[in-house]
Write an enzyme that holds these catalytic residues in place. Structure first.
Site, mmCIF file in Angstrom:
data_model
loop_
_atom_site.group_PDB
_atom_site.id
_atom_site.type_symbol
_atom_site.label_atom_id
_atom_site.label_comp_id
_atom_site.label_asym_id
_atom_site.label_seq_id
_atom_site.Cartn_x
_atom_site.Cartn_y
_atom_site.Cartn_z
ATOM 1 N N ASP A 1 0.863 -1.184 0.000
ATOM 2 C CA ASP A 1 0.000 0.000 0.000
ATOM 3 C C ASP A 1 0.901 1.236 0.000
ATOM 4 O O ASP A 1 1.514 1.568 1.016
ATOM 5 C CB ASP A 1 -0.900 0.004 1.229
ATOM 6 C CG ASP A 1 -1.987 -1.067 1.183
ATOM 7 O OD1 ASP A 1 -1.771 -2.100 0.516
ATOM 8 O OD2 ASP A 1 -3.035 -0.879 1.811
ATOM 9 N N LYS B 1 -10.323 0.208 -2.406
ATOM 10 C CA LYS B 1 -10.189 0.016 -0.965
ATOM 11 C C LYS B 1 -10.482 1.314 -0.218
ATOM 12 O O LYS B 1 -9.667 2.227 -0.231
ATOM 13 C CB LYS B 1 -8.777 -0.480 -0.613
ATOM 14 C CG LYS B 1 -8.555 -0.675 0.892
ATOM 15 C CD LYS B 1 -7.151 -1.196 1.187
ATOM 16 C CE LYS B 1 -6.862 -1.238 2.679
ATOM 17 N NZ LYS B 1 -5.501 -1.769 2.992
ATOM 18 N N LYS C 1 -7.005 3.402 -3.368
ATOM 19 C CA LYS C 1 -7.413 3.390 -1.969
ATOM 20 C C LYS C 1 -7.620 4.824 -1.504
ATOM 21 O O LYS C 1 -6.868 5.723 -1.883
ATOM 22 C CB LYS C 1 -6.327 2.691 -1.145
ATOM 23 C CG LYS C 1 -6.502 2.696 0.354
ATOM 24 C CD LYS C 1 -5.344 1.941 1.025
ATOM 25 C CE LYS C 1 -5.337 2.107 2.528
ATOM 26 N NZ LYS C 1 -4.199 1.402 3.167
#
Length: 334
Positions: A171, A270, A234
């Site tokens: 991430d 996400k 995300k």
């Protein structure tokens, strides 16, 4: 409760996913990026009406919540994290819902786990060891998380170190300055470097939407990161003043849909930060289903960055089978 298993559909084993072709990215098309606009009033109306138009009850609600469990990136990103905390979190990822609850739901043999464990680089090897044999992937936050203001070469080395320690997902955080100044080429180049450093590990691009000021910036940054090869986009690090919201989610999902329509490539989504109640995750699931379709309800293409959310889901499931609410402290996370 036989029909519950039918309503919940197949529960994919953790780590068995990524069944879609990876997003290798495309050339940066600035005309496409700059063409993006968001009608704020229309978007606001769309998400405000969602809770009133969509609801599920009883067995159907339990099925949706079990599906949500399989999409959780169970996360600990605190300054006081310890090896033992991470190990406890990994144990919870293996058995996210108590066995007696699963048995009562008729789901005791379905192998339900969370989608991943998400930790700092320091704890990647600890988590990998603790999850051995489970198939649950470890995700590492990287690139100077959460601010992303360390030198570029340090960011790349951090990614490479996490992959070497066994992280299967990374991430990353983008440099918000590139978005705020409209330097889309710099954002694209940065993201391409991150994608290359990840190798076979899947990369989730954290936009830190609370720092991007406008939905137009969110939409354009989403598109550029996908063009550069992000496997997921995300919302947040969880450290911004404003984290995941349904409004920014709508803007990002529309970009995922536009990208798939033009390239044929599916990109995951996400939301992260502030999603702590079971009723909230249901709204995200409904929006995913309506905007992108059934494929985006599986962990291949949908993750939720959370920690306390799992405890509330387990509590709601216990209420479903017993008729009584238990104290939240009976559902520890780690």
């Amino acid at each position: 409760m036989e029909d519950l298993a039918l309503k919940s559909t197949a529960v994919h084993p953790a780590g068995a996913g990524h069944n879609w072709p990876r997003n290798d990215g495309v050339e940066l098309d600035l005309s496409w990026v700059l063409d993006q606009r968001v009608n704020f009033s229309a978007a606001e109306r769309r998400v405000q009406t969602l809770p009133g138009r969509r609801t599920v009850k009883k067995d159907a609600q339990a099925a949706w919540l079990l599906k949500a469990v399989t999409c959780i990136d169970l996360t600990t990103l605190s300054g006081d994290d310890t090896t033992e905390r991470v190990k406890r979190l990994c144990a919870k990822a293996r058995q996210p819902v108590r066995q007696d609850i699963l048995d009562a739901l008729g789901m005791g043999d379905r192998g339900i786990t969370t989608g991943a464990i998400c930790v700092y680089h320091r704890f990647v090897s600890t988590a990998v060891d603790a999850l051995e044999g489970s198939g649950i992937p470890v995700a590492a936050v990287s690139t100077g998380f959460p601010a992303g203001l360390v030198p570029h070469d340090v960011k790349l080395r951090e990614i490479e170190a996490s992959v070497a320690d066994g992280a299967r997902e990374i991430d990353i955080v983008i440099t918000r300055e590139h978005v705020l100044t409209g330097n889309w080429q710099a954002l694209y180049d940065e993201m391409r470097d991150f994608r290359a450093a990840c190798g076979d590990a899947h990369v989730k691009a954290i936009l830190a939407t609370g720092d991007l000021k406008t939905l137009r910036n969110v939409a354009r940054a989403s598109l550029v990161c996908m063009m550069a090869g992000a496997d997921f986009i995300k919302t947040s690090t969880g450290k911004e003043g404003v984290n995941a919201t349904l409004l920014v989610t709508l803007a990002m999902l529309r970009m995922i849909r536009a990208y798939e329509e033009r390239t044929g490539l599916k990109v995951g989504y996400k939301p992260a930060g502030g999603i702590s109640a079971a009723k909230d995750v249901l709204n995200y699931q409904f929006l995913m289903k309506e905007e992108l379709g059934r494929d985006w309800l599986e962990p291949d293409l949908f993750r939720v960055g959370a920690s306390s959310l799992l405890g509330d889901i387990e509590r709601q499931l216990e209420h479903h089978v017993s008729g009584a609410y238990s104290a939240l402290n009976r559902h520890p996370i780690g």
